[in-house]
Motif scaffolding. Structure first.
Motif: not given
Length: 243
Positions: A116-131, A156-161
């Motif tokens: 796992n290496l979610p780049l949350t600074q540029i990918h706001s939904n990455a953490a949820a996807a990795h979870e 899913w990447a473009r969704l607010e939630n």
């Protein structure tokens, strides 16, 4: 050959605040393996999570078996540090990984392990996807969810939630919804995602996808004409008489 248990030891070291320096990802190794591609996304620091690790971490807690492809006795081990929201990671999954799987993983030459290496600074939904992926790993369905996350990344990447969409992907993979919701609600896998992000960061990995191949680092979504001579060279060296 690198052993998944080594990665486990390093993860535990990071969690314990031991200041581990990941020698696995240092430059060098087999000739021809120190290659970098430019197709990658970068960050300056690892993702931030808020959940602590279990009191006594076991190999089962690390979920490595669930996100490993290939024979344990394969002479080559590849670790992929990846971000599910990264388009270059999706490109690798779509164009290169199927060929590696066909020609090297299924033939017993390569064992492939996801990190796992979610780049949350540029990918706001990455953490949820990795979870979602790590929760799926708890149910031994990491790879089906891995594939679904990349297949539907643009949705899913473009969704607010993205939560409802991600839960629907879990349904598509036939995960137990009750177990999935419990995993999400408890945050039981967040410590692992954070530990691996820290491990990769301390190793000098700053972009996704990045690959640790028998001690060398390959960055970017390289095509198969880059991968094939690297893997063939390492395999020949590992399997030559007397090695």
């Amino acid at each position: 050959m690198q052993n998944p248990k080594l990665i486990g030891v390093l993860i535990v070291g990071v969690v314990a605040g031991a200041g581990v320096s990941l020698a696995v990802a240092s430059r060098g190794g087999d000739e021809g393996s120190d290659v970098e591609a430019t197709a990658a996304e970068t960050t300056t620091q690892p993702a931030s999570q808020d959940s602590g690790p279990p009191r006594n971490i076991t190999q089962q807690d690390l979920l490595l078996d669930a996100r490993t492809k290939g024979s344990p006795s394969a002479p080559i081990t590849i670790y992929e540090a990846s971000d599910f929201q990264c388009p270059y990671c999706r490109q690798f999954w779509e164009t290169t990984l199927p060929e590696i799987e066909r020609d090297y993983i299924r033939t017993g030459k390569v064992r492939f392990i996801f990190l796992n290496l979610p780049l949350t600074q540029i990918h706001s939904n990455a953490a949820a996807a990795h979870e979602l992926a790590m929760c799926a790993a708890q149910q031994e369905k990491f790879w089906p969810v891995h594939d679904l996350l990349y297949r539907y990344q643009q949705q899913w990447a473009r969704l607010e939630n993205p939560s409802l969409f991600l839960i629907a992907l879990g349904d598509s993979a036939r995960l137990s919804r009750d177990a999935l919701k419990q995993c999400f609600d408890s945050g039981s896998v967040r410590w692992l995602i954070q530990a691996e992000a820290e491990m990769n960061f301390r190793a000098g990995v700053r972009s996704t996808p990045s690959f640790i191949i028998e001690g060398a680092l390959l960055g970017g979504a390289a095509e198969m004409d880059v991968w094939r001579p690297i893997l063939d060279s390492i395999y020949a060296e590992k399997t030559k008489p007397g090695s």
